[in-house]
Write an enzyme that holds these catalytic residues in place. Structure first.
Site, short mmCIF file in Angstrom:
data_model
loop_
_atom_site.label_atom_id
_atom_site.label_comp_id
_atom_site.label_asym_id
_atom_site.label_seq_id
_atom_site.Cartn_x
_atom_site.Cartn_y
_atom_site.Cartn_z
N GLY A 152 0.68 -1.26 -0.03
CA GLY A 152 0.05 -0.08 -0.11
C GLY A 152 0.75 1.19 -0.07
O GLY A 152 2.06 1.35 0.24
N GLU A 170 -4.92 3.48 12.36
CA GLU A 170 -6.02 4.10 13.25
C GLU A 170 -7.38 3.90 12.66
O GLU A 170 -7.66 3.51 11.58
CB GLU A 170 -5.87 6.08 12.84
CG GLU A 170 -6.84 6.74 13.68
CD GLU A 170 -6.55 7.99 13.52
OE1 GLU A 170 -7.45 8.90 13.97
OE2 GLU A 170 -5.77 8.41 12.59
N HIS A 187 -6.65 12.28 21.47
CA HIS A 187 -6.93 11.02 20.50
C HIS A 187 -8.76 10.93 20.53
O HIS A 187 -9.26 11.11 21.51
CB HIS A 187 -6.17 9.76 20.87
CG HIS A 187 -5.04 9.64 20.35
ND1 HIS A 187 -3.82 9.98 21.11
CD2 HIS A 187 -4.68 9.22 19.09
CE1 HIS A 187 -2.81 9.98 20.36
NE2 HIS A 187 -3.10 9.43 19.19
N GLU A 217 -2.98 11.87 28.23
CA GLU A 217 -4.10 12.55 27.76
C GLU A 217 -5.15 12.24 28.79
O GLU A 217 -5.29 11.38 29.53
CB GLU A 217 -4.47 12.07 26.74
CG GLU A 217 -3.44 12.49 25.27
CD GLU A 217 -3.78 11.75 23.93
OE1 GLU A 217 -4.79 10.81 23.92
OE2 GLU A 217 -3.51 12.39 22.86
#
Length: 302
Positions: free
Chosen positions: A18, A101, A250, A212
């Site tokens: 890819g 992701e 995120h 986070e």
């Protein structure tokens, strides 16, 4: 020394045919010892081909048997990425780094369950990868901003990983290994797992930990640091300076059930003796103060 990866690591790229897989495989291949480290690619129905001289195989198991691959990096589209992790785990690799992701949470829950009792470690998904400066990089981080030194970095945020490194470099503070663990709600290694490794690594003399909002991983890591860590730690929580209701990170960084607030994480880290930077731009100066006045050239390649 380093943690997780070094010049002896042998990498197989899953999804090497890819566009994304090819681009970042080439970047890794061109970095430091990459020409020796990147030994194989895997794409079903593309076996027998090659990319930049790297042979492509049908399966991870075949790639391991033919090349001695020990680590996989995954650039497979979200619907198929969990299955790619499963394949690498079943092949008995030491480590899987999943950059992808947007993997469905249900898929990752199933994959994490299947990994129980297996030797393979997982970093990610939704992470920038891992780099041991001047030796090897696996993932999407820009290699040129790093230099070897004694500071370990572990972060949930890819962008803030780069910012932390930039601030360290301004202080003359090189890195032993930088680990982006990713921000998805169901993932592999947590802060505490990486902190344990840094604590045991003689080449790491201090650690930067970036967290986070969402979840309780940072609080758990802080408790472990307070009880066990032998090296200074500097921390930062993304979103801590943003107004209430505007704290973002995120997609997995979601406050739920009253847990995972930035203030709670900072309080836990301060209680553990972790020096807190008030912004990403002060991570380097905060660590320099903790270390007694800064780095300078002596902190590179120690």
């Amino acid at each position: 020394m380093s943690i997780l990866i070094d010049r002896n690591t042998r990498v197989v790229t899953q999804g090497i045919t890819g566009k994304t897989g090819q681009f970042h495989t080439k970047m890794g291949w061109e970095y430091a010892n990459g020409r020796n480290c990147y030994v194989a690619g895997v794409t079903p129905k593309k076996g027998g081909q090659s990319y930049e001289g790297i042979p492509i195989f049908e399966t991870v198991r075949e790639a391991k048997e033919k090349t001695g691959a020990t680590v996989s990096v995954i650039y497979v589209p979200p619907p198929y990425a969990a299955a790619a992790i499963d394949e690498a785990v079943d092949a008995g690799l030491d480590l899987v780094i999943c950059i992808t992701e947007g993997i469905p949470v249900r898929d990752m829950i199933r994959t994490r369950y299947r990994m129980q009792g297996k030797k393979t470690l997982l970093i990610g998904p939704n992470c920038p990868g891992v780099i041991t400066p001047d030796e090897i990089k696996i993932g999407i981080m820009p290699g040129h901003i790093h230099k070897k030194g004694p500071v370990g970095v572990v972060s949930r945020s890819g962008t803030l990983t780069y910012e932390a490194v930039g601030q360290l470099m301004e202080q003359g503070l090189g890195q032993s290994t930088c680990v982006g663990i990713g921000g998805d709600p169901v993932n592999g290694l947590k802060h505490v797992d990486v902190l344990r490794m840094f604590n045991d690594d003689p080449a790491t003399e201090a650690v930067v930990m970036v967290g986070e909002i969402g979840g309780t991983n940072e609080e758990e890591a802080a408790r472990w640091v307070k009880a066990n860590m032998k090296k200074p730690v500097v921390g930062f929580i993304a979103g801590v300076t943003a107004p209430p209701g505007k704290r973002m990170g995120h997609a997995g960084a979601i406050i739920s059930g009253g847990k995972g607030k930035a203030e709670d994480k900072v309080a836990a880290m301060e209680s553990a003796g972790i020096a807190i930077a008030d912004s990403p731009a002060s991570l380097g100066t905060t660590l320099a103060k903790v270390l007694g006045g800064g780095g300078g050239k002596g902190w590179f390649s120690r």
